[in-house]
Design a protein around this motif. Structure first.
Motif, PDB file in Angstrom:
ATOM      1  N   UNK A 179     -33.563 -50.166 -33.718  1.00  0.00           N
ATOM      2  CA  UNK A 179     -33.264 -48.912 -34.410  1.00  0.00           C
ATOM      3  C   UNK A 179     -31.755 -48.740 -34.578  1.00  0.00           C
ATOM      4  N   UNK A 180     -31.001 -49.056 -33.524  1.00  0.00           N
ATOM      5  CA  UNK A 180     -29.535 -48.937 -33.582  1.00  0.00           C
ATOM      6  C   UNK A 180     -28.950 -49.850 -34.646  1.00  0.00           C
ATOM      7  N   UNK A 181     -29.460 -51.077 -34.723  1.00  0.00           N
ATOM      8  CA  UNK A 181     -28.967 -52.029 -35.719  1.00  0.00           C
ATOM      9  C   UNK A 181     -29.302 -51.570 -37.138  1.00  0.00           C
ATOM     10  N   UNK A 182     -30.468 -50.964 -37.303  1.00  0.00           N
ATOM     11  CA  UNK A 182     -30.843 -50.438 -38.622  1.00  0.00           C
ATOM     12  C   UNK A 182     -29.882 -49.326 -39.036  1.00  0.00           C
ATOM     13  N   UNK A 183     -29.529 -48.471 -38.072  1.00  0.00           N
ATOM     14  CA  UNK A 183     -28.633 -47.347 -38.362  1.00  0.00           C
ATOM     15  C   UNK A 183     -27.271 -47.826 -38.833  1.00  0.00           C
ATOM     16  N   UNK A 184     -26.747 -48.886 -38.204  1.00  0.00           N
ATOM     17  CA  UNK A 184     -25.417 -49.397 -38.576  1.00  0.00           C
ATOM     18  C   UNK A 184     -25.517 -50.563 -39.565  1.00  0.00           C
ATOM     19  N   UNK A 194     -21.327 -55.814 -34.178  1.00  0.00           N
ATOM     20  CA  UNK A 194     -20.021 -55.458 -33.601  1.00  0.00           C
ATOM     21  C   UNK A 194     -19.911 -53.948 -33.396  1.00  0.00           C
ATOM     22  N   UNK A 195     -20.375 -53.185 -34.369  1.00  0.00           N
ATOM     23  CA  UNK A 195     -20.335 -51.722 -34.274  1.00  0.00           C
ATOM     24  C   UNK A 195     -21.166 -51.223 -33.109  1.00  0.00           C
ATOM     25  N   UNK A 224     -21.974 -52.903 -30.356  1.00  0.00           N
ATOM     26  CA  UNK A 224     -21.299 -53.290 -29.107  1.00  0.00           C
ATOM     27  C   UNK A 224     -20.142 -52.341 -28.809  1.00  0.00           C
ATOM     28  N   UNK A 225     -19.354 -52.014 -29.843  1.00  0.00           N
ATOM     29  CA  UNK A 225     -18.224 -51.098 -29.661  1.00  0.00           C
ATOM     30  C   UNK A 225     -18.684 -49.718 -29.205  1.00  0.00           C
ATOM     31  N   UNK A 226     -19.789 -49.255 -29.773  1.00  0.00           N
ATOM     32  CA  UNK A 226     -20.330 -47.955 -29.384  1.00  0.00           C
ATOM     33  C   UNK A 226     -20.746 -47.955 -27.917  1.00  0.00           C
ATOM     34  N   UNK A 227     -21.372 -49.040 -27.474  1.00  0.00           N
ATOM     35  CA  UNK A 227     -21.822 -49.120 -26.087  1.00  0.00           C
ATOM     36  C   UNK A 227     -20.644 -49.201 -25.116  1.00  0.00           C
ATOM     37  N   UNK A 228     -19.566 -49.881 -25.527  1.00  0.00           N
ATOM     38  CA  UNK A 228     -18.375 -49.960 -24.680  1.00  0.00           C
ATOM     39  C   UNK A 228     -17.760 -48.585 -24.479  1.00  0.00           C
ATOM     40  N   UNK A 229     -17.796 -47.759 -25.521  1.00  0.00           N
ATOM     41  CA  UNK A 229     -17.256 -46.401 -25.425  1.00  0.00           C
ATOM     42  C   UNK A 229     -18.068 -45.547 -24.457  1.00  0.00           C
ATOM     43  N   UNK A 230     -19.339 -45.901 -24.288  1.00  0.00           N
ATOM     44  CA  UNK A 230     -20.242 -45.093 -23.462  1.00  0.00           C
ATOM     45  C   UNK A 230     -20.346 -45.602 -22.028  1.00  0.00           C
ATOM     46  N   UNK A 231     -19.430 -46.463 -21.629  1.00  0.00           N
ATOM     47  CA  UNK A 231     -19.447 -47.015 -20.273  1.00  0.00           C
ATOM     48  C   UNK A 231     -18.790 -46.034 -19.305  1.00  0.00           C
ATOM     49  N   UNK A 275     -25.094 -34.677 -26.002  1.00  0.00           N
ATOM     50  CA  UNK A 275     -25.132 -35.923 -26.767  1.00  0.00           C
ATOM     51  C   UNK A 275     -24.800 -35.688 -28.240  1.00  0.00           C
ATOM     52  N   UNK A 276     -23.819 -36.440 -28.741  1.00  0.00           N
ATOM     53  CA  UNK A 276     -23.442 -36.363 -30.159  1.00  0.00           C
ATOM     54  C   UNK A 276     -24.049 -37.528 -30.958  1.00  0.00           C
ATOM     55  N   UNK A 277     -24.447 -38.583 -30.266  1.00  0.00           N
ATOM     56  CA  UNK A 277     -25.095 -39.727 -30.908  1.00  0.00           C
ATOM     57  C   UNK A 277     -26.357 -40.064 -30.105  1.00  0.00           C
ATOM     58  N   UNK A 278     -27.424 -39.293 -30.307  1.00  0.00           N
ATOM     59  CA  UNK A 278     -28.622 -39.420 -29.465  1.00  0.00           C
ATOM     60  C   UNK A 278     -29.260 -40.799 -29.462  1.00  0.00           C
ATOM     61  N   UNK A 279     -29.292 -41.473 -30.614  1.00  0.00           N
ATOM     62  CA  UNK A 279     -29.894 -42.809 -30.659  1.00  0.00           C
ATOM     63  C   UNK A 279     -29.072 -43.798 -29.834  1.00  0.00           C
ATOM     64  N   UNK A 280     -27.764 -43.801 -30.049  1.00  0.00           N
ATOM     65  CA  UNK A 280     -26.880 -44.706 -29.315  1.00  0.00           C
ATOM     66  C   UNK A 280     -26.868 -44.373 -27.823  1.00  0.00           C
TER      67      UNK A 280
END
Length: 296
Positions: free
Chosen positions: A55-60, A65-66, A68-75, A179-184
């Motif tokens: 679902x995340x890949x479909x959204x972006x 890369x996008x 992975x970057x989103x997940x790094x921000x949420x660490x 949460x501002x990005x519920x799927x991510x």
């Protein structure tokens, strides 16, 4: 009715149906001995991860890369805490239902969810008015009325496990309110359960039992009712109060009972109808009471 309100109600409805679906799927899988609790939990979470990544890949639009970057921000510590609470909820939910009947388990689980969220809300200044207290009491009585015929004295272990499950789910819900990005965010929460799942598998591998249908129910619980339901739940939390989020979840035992009628051939009863009206009435009083006191 404004389109935004219609969307909110639709998302809430799907999320609650998904929660109820988890209860039905868990009952089908564990109640018939088609799979052990550890394997059900592990497959549920891992299949949820796969579903959410897709679902995340479909959204972006397939941009890895996008993602992975989103997940790094949420660490963050908050994300790891949410993941831990998600894992604790899932594993204690599965093991709790082995030693508790459905009615007793539902009452303990959703009673603790509601109680935890109301207490935390009160600590943060979310004081309840009389109408809200009355609505909560009416809705909770409706749940008790529904499960009363199947209530039994719970085993101490079963009571502790389901209580932990309810508290963990309440904390997971509260952590998702900003949460501002519920799927991510939901995807990140599921991904970070992997270390906990691996430990669970290592500790329980020799006791595992998996049948074909047990696997199917666990995958459906993870990839559909958990992954999509939890993401939508995080999406709606910003638009409802803590009290509303707590009391609305009392609809889940009602929906689970209806699911039992539709999918497990359980008979419909006047008790289910009356209980549904009590819970719906209580929820309506809470929502309308909050709006009335906010405007006045």
């Amino acid at each position: 009715m404004p389109i935004q309100t219609v969307k909110l109600l639709a998302f809430i409805s799907f999320a609650l149906i998904a929660f109820a679906g988890n209860s039905v799927l868990c009952r089908l899988a564990l109640g018939q001995g088609l799979i052990d609790a550890s394997s059900f939990t592990s497959i549920r979470l891992l299949s949820g991860i796969v579903s959410l990544l897709v679902i995340s890949l479909i959204i972006v639009k397939g941009n890895v890369v996008t993602v992975v970057q989103q997940f790094k921000k949420q660490n963050s510590l908050k994300t790891w805490l949410a993941s831990l609470m998600l894992f604790v909820y899932a594993v204690t939910f599965s093991y709790g239902y082995i030693s508790l009947d459905t009615g007793t388990g539902a009452l303990i689980l959703f009673g603790l969810v509601q109680l935890t969220m109301i207490i935390v809300g009160a600590l943060y200044g979310n004081k309840l008015h009389f109408a809200e207290w009355f609505g909560i009491a009416l809705a909770f009585f409706g749940v008790i009325y529904l499960v009363m015929p199947s209530l039994s004295t719970p085993s101490l272990l079963g009571f502790i496990l389901m209580s932990l499950s309810g508290i963990a789910w309440a904390i997971y819900t509260l952590l998702g309110r900003g949460s501002k990005q519920p799927i991510m965010d939901t995807t990140a929460n599921f991904l970070r359960t992997i270390p906990f799942v691996l430990v669970l598998i290592l500790l329980t591998f020799e006791y595992s039992k998996i049948t074909e249908w047990g696997m199917v129910y666990a995958v459906l619980s993870g990839a559909v009712t958990s992954a999509m339901g939890y993401a939508l739940w995080y999406l709606v939390l910003k638009d409802i109060s803590v009290t509303q989020a707590a009391v609305i979840q009392l609809l889940v035992p009602i929906l689970a009972a209806i699911g039992g009628v539709l999918f497990v051939s359980e008979p419909i009863s006047i008790r289910l109808v009356i209980s549904s009206l009590l819970v719906l009435g209580g929820i309506l009083i809470v929502i309308m009471g909050r709006r009335y006191y906010t405007k006045s």
